[in-house]
Write a protein that holds these residues in place. Structure first.
Motif, PDB file in Angstrom:
ATOM      1  N   ARG A  12      -6.408  11.519 -16.034  1.00  0.00           N
ATOM      2  CA  ARG A  12      -5.069  11.120 -15.588  1.00  0.00           C
ATOM      3  C   ARG A  12      -4.865  11.453 -14.115  1.00  0.00           C
ATOM      4  N   ILE A  13      -5.262  12.656 -13.720  1.00  0.00           N
ATOM      5  CA  ILE A  13      -5.054  13.097 -12.324  1.00  0.00           C
ATOM      6  C   ILE A  13      -5.803  12.165 -11.380  1.00  0.00           C
ATOM      7  N   VAL A  16      -4.253   8.788 -11.035  1.00  0.00           N
ATOM      8  CA  VAL A  16      -3.032   8.781 -10.217  1.00  0.00           C
ATOM      9  C   VAL A  16      -3.367   8.992  -8.745  1.00  0.00           C
ATOM     10  N   MET A  17      -4.288   9.909  -8.482  1.00  0.00           N
ATOM     11  CA  MET A  17      -4.616  10.251  -7.099  1.00  0.00           C
ATOM     12  C   MET A  17      -5.308   9.107  -6.363  1.00  0.00           C
ATOM     13  N   LEU A  20      -2.780   6.580  -5.225  1.00  0.00           N
ATOM     14  CA  LEU A  20      -1.863   7.272  -4.310  1.00  0.00           C
ATOM     15  C   LEU A  20      -2.466   7.368  -2.914  1.00  0.00           C
ATOM     16  N   LEU A 131      -8.048   0.647  -9.744  1.00  0.00           N
ATOM     17  CA  LEU A 131      -7.506   1.898  -9.187  1.00  0.00           C
ATOM     18  C   LEU A 131      -7.473   1.860  -7.666  1.00  0.00           C
TER      19      LEU A 131
END
Length: 589
Positions: A12-13, A16-17, A20, A131
C-alpha cells in the motif's frame, strides 16, 4: 482487474508513494514554462544577464528535484509491481494445484501455463505503468490547461477544445483494441499448445517423419498470431499520428491566436512561448498516456483471463465441516469384529465432464485388506478411471467409493492420499537426485527405507549403476533413464511411503516379463497387509492376483480368479488368447 488489486495490499505504501512522487515531479515540470517566460520577458528583454543566470539556476534545480522524484517514484512503482506479480503468480499457482483432473482436462495445460506466465507479466507491467503514469499524465494535461488560463483566457480556449478531442481519440482506440488483444492472447495459447505438444512428442514426430507437417501447422498458427498482432498494432499505431496531428494543429491555432494577443499587448512574447511549451507538454504526456492505455488494454484482457481461472473452482470439495479427518482402521474390522473391505465400489458410475456417455456404469466390487486386485480390459474400457476414483482424482457421478467403510468424500484429501501410493501410466520424475525423487513418497524416509523400496521395485540395480548412487542426478522427466528404469523408480517412490493401498496403473508396461514377474512377486511377499491394484493389459501380469476385474466398455464383465474367468468370462478369454504370449497363459489353464 479490480479483483486482482488485493495483491497490492502488502504494498500500500509503495502504491501511494509512487504516484505521489510522480505528481511532485509533474508539479515542478509545470513551473518550467513560467520560468522560461520570465527569462524571455525580463532577462532577455532587459539584457539582465545575472537575472538570466539566476533563472537558469532555478531551471537546473527544478530538473534535479524532478529527477530525484522520478527515480524515487520508479523505485516504489517497480517494488509494488514486482511484489504484486509475485503474489499473484503464487496464488494462481496454488489455485491451479487445487484443481481436480476434471478442471485440468477442461482448461488445458497450455492455457494454464500462458496465464501463469505471459498473462501475469502483462498485468504486472500494467500495474507498473499505471502507478507511474496514470495520475501523472492527466495531471500534466489538465495542469497545463489551468496554467494556460492563468496566462491568457482567450489563448487557453484552444486547450479546452483540444483536450476533449484527444480524449475521444485515445479512449475510442482503447475500446476498439481491447477485445482484439483478448483474441491475440487466445491465439498465443494455441501456439504454446502446439509448441508443448511438439517438444513433449518430439520422438513420435521424428519416428513418423512428420517434421515438415508439424512445421507447416506451426507456421500456420504462428501466422495467424502474427496477423492478429499486426492488425491490432495497426489500430494502436493510429494513436500517435492522430494525436500528433491534433496537437500540431492546436499549436498552429495557438500561435495564431497568441500572436494576435502579443501584437495587441495583452500578453508578452515569453508567455506565448510558455503557452506553446504547455501544449508541447500535453503532446508528450498524451503519447505516454497512449502507451499506458495500450499496455493497460493488454493488462485488462489478461486480467480477465486470470480471473476466469480464479473463478473456476475445483469439483473436488473436502467435507471438512463434518469430518475433517476420518482415521483409517488398520485392523480392517468393524465394531462387531467383521472384516471391512479396504476398498469398496458400490454401484459406481462416472462420466467425464462434457462426455455424452458414461465411462463407468454400475461398478460394484470389494477389495479386502492385503488383497491384490488385477484390473484388465481393452483400450478405453475404463481401467484407469476406476483407480483414479480411489484417491479422488475424480468424483463419482453415481454410487460411492468407500475406504474402510467410509466414503472417500468424508476424508480430508491429505489424509486420504497420504495412505495411497499411486504410480500413474506415465512415469514422471523430477529434476534432482534419485534420493530427492524417492522422498516425494515420504519426506523423512531414511536411505535404508529407500533402498528397501528400490529392492522391491527391482530398481536397486538402477541406482547402483549410477555414479553417486542415491545422489545421482536425474534430468527433467527422467530423460537420462530408459522407460523401464523410470517406471521402476516411480514404483519405488510409491512404495517408500508404505501405503495402505498401492495403485499400479499399467506402470510396468515397459518391463520385460522376467522383471515384471520378479516385481509382482516382491510386492506380494514384502508388502504384507497392503491392498494392491494392478492395472494391465497383460493377462500374465494379473494372473496371480487374488481377484481379477474384467472391464468391457465401462462395465464389469467379470470378477474372480484367473482360471474361473478363463472358463466363464468370454471377454477375459479373448484377451488371453489375443496374443501369442497370452495364448501360453490360456494353455496353462
Amino acid at each position: 482487474m479490480g479483483s486482482l488489486m488485493k495483491y497490492l495490499k502488502k504494498y500500500r505504501i509503495e502504491a501511494v508513494m509512487a504516484p505521489l512522487f510522480k505528481m511532485l515531479e509533474a508539479s515542478f515540470e509545470l513551473f518550467v514554462p513560467l520560468v522560461m517566460a520570465k527569462i524571455i520577458d525580463t532577462g532577455i528583454r532587459n539584457g539582465d544577464l545575472p537575472y538570466i543566470l539566476r533563472m537558469g539556476g532555478i531551471l537546473i534545480l527544478l530538473g534535479i528535484i524532478g529527477l530525484a522524484c522520478s527515480l524515487t517514484a520508479q523505485f516504489f512503482a517497480a517494488k509494488a509491481a514486482v511484489g504484486f506479480g509475485t503474489a499473484l503468480r503464487k496464488e494462481l499457482f496454488d489455485h491451479i494445484n487445487h484443481f481436480s483432473y476434471t478442471e485440468i482436462d477442461t482448461e488445458g495445460t497450455a492455457t494454464l501455463i500462458t496465464r501463469m506466465t505471459s498473462d501475469v507479466n502483462q498485468v504486472q507491467s500494467g500495474v507498473n505503468l499505471t502507478l507511474r503514469l496514470f495520475l501523472r499524465s492527466p495531471f500534466i494535461v489538465f495542469g497545463a490547461m489551468i496554467m494556460a488560463f492563468t496566462i491568457d483566457f482567450k489563448s487557453a480556449m484552444v486547450f479546452v477544445v483540444t483536450i476533449p478531442l484527444l480524449s475521444i481519440v485515445v479512449f475510442g482506440i482503447m475500446f476498439i483494441s481491447m477485445p482484439l488483444y483478448k483474441k491475440v492472447q487466445k491465439q498465443l495459447d494455441r501456439v504454446l499448445q502446439m509448441t508443448r505438444e511438439n517438444l513433449t512428442g518430439v520422438r513420435v514426430v521424428r519416428a513418423f517423419n512428420r517434421q515438415q507437417d508439424e512445421t507447416a501447422a506451426y507456421y500456420k498458427e504462428s501466422g495467424l498470431l502474427f496477423n492478429f498482432q499486426i492488425f491490432v498494432a495497426k489500430i494502436s499505431a493510429l494513436l500517435n499520428p492522430i494525436t500528433y496531428v491534433i496537437i500540431n494543429l492546436a499549436i498552429v491555432v495557438l500561435i495564431y491566436v497568441g500572436s494576435g494577443q502579443v501584437n495587441e499587448g495583452v500578453i508578452p512574447q515569453g508567455e506565448l512561448v510558455a503557452l506553446v511549451n504547455y501544449m508541447s507538454q500535453i503532446l508528450v504526456e498524451l503519447i505516454k498516456l497512449a502507451n499506458l492505455i495500450i499496455t493497460m488494454t493488454k493488462a485488462f484482457a489478461c486480467a480477465g483471463r486470470i480471473n476466469n481461472v480464479f473463478e473456476t473452482k475445483s469439483s473436488i470439495v473436502e467435507n471438512r465441516a463434518k469430518k475433517p479427518e476420518v482415521p483409517m482402521n488398520p485392523a480392517g474390522t468393524d465394531q462387531a469384529g467383521a472384516p471391512i473391505p479396504m476398498v469398496e465400489f458400490e454401484h459406481v458410475s462416472f462420466a467425464y465432464k462434457g462426455a455424452k456417455a458414461e465411462s463407468l456404469t454400475d461398478i460394484d466390487f470389494r477389495a479386502m485388506k492385503g488383497e491384490t486386485i488385477g484390473i484388465i480390459g481393452g483400450t478405453g474400457a475404463g481401467k484407469s478411471t476406476v483407480v483414479n476414483l480411489i484417491p479422488r482424482f475424480y468424483d463419482t457421478t453415481g454410487g460411492a467409493v468407500r475406504i474402510n467403510g467410509t466414503d472417500v468424500r468424508e476424508y480430508g484429501l491429505k489424509e486420504l492420499r497420504g495412505r495411497i501410493g499411486v504410480v500413474p501410466q506415465r512415469a514422471v520424475l523430477f529434476k534432482g537426485s534419485i534420493r530427492d525423487n524417492m522422498k516425494w513418497g515420504k519426506q523423512d524416509a531414511t536411505d535404508e527405507e529407500i533402498m528397501e523400496a528400490l529392492e522391491i521395485a527391482q530398481a536397486k540395480d538402477v541406482v547402483e549403476s549410477k555414479q553417486g548412487g542415491l545422489n545421482a542426478g536425474l534430468m527433467q522427466g527422467g530423460k537420462n533413464l530408459s522407460g523401464g528404469q523410470r517406471q521402476r523408480l516411480t514404483i519405488a517412490r510409491a512404495i517408500v511411503r508404505k501405503p495402505d493401498i498401492l495403485i499400479l496403473d499399467d506402470s510396468a508396461s515397459a518391463l520385460d516379463f522376467a522383471t515384471d514377474a520378479r516385481l509382482r512377486k516382491a510386492i506380494r511377499e514384502k508388502t504384507d497387509g497392503m491392498t494392491v491394484f494392478i492395472v494391465s493389459q497383460r493377462a500374465t501380469t494379473v494372473k496371480q492376483a487374488d481377484k481379477i476385474m474384467v472391464l468391457d466398455d465401462g462395465r464389469l464383465a467379470g470378477i474372480g480368479k484367473h482360471k474361473e474367468l478363463f472358463e466363464n468370462c468370454p471377454v477375459y478369454r479373448e484377451i488371453c488368447l489375443s496374443r501369442s504370449e497370452e495364448r501360453r497363459v490360456g494353455k496353462e489353464c
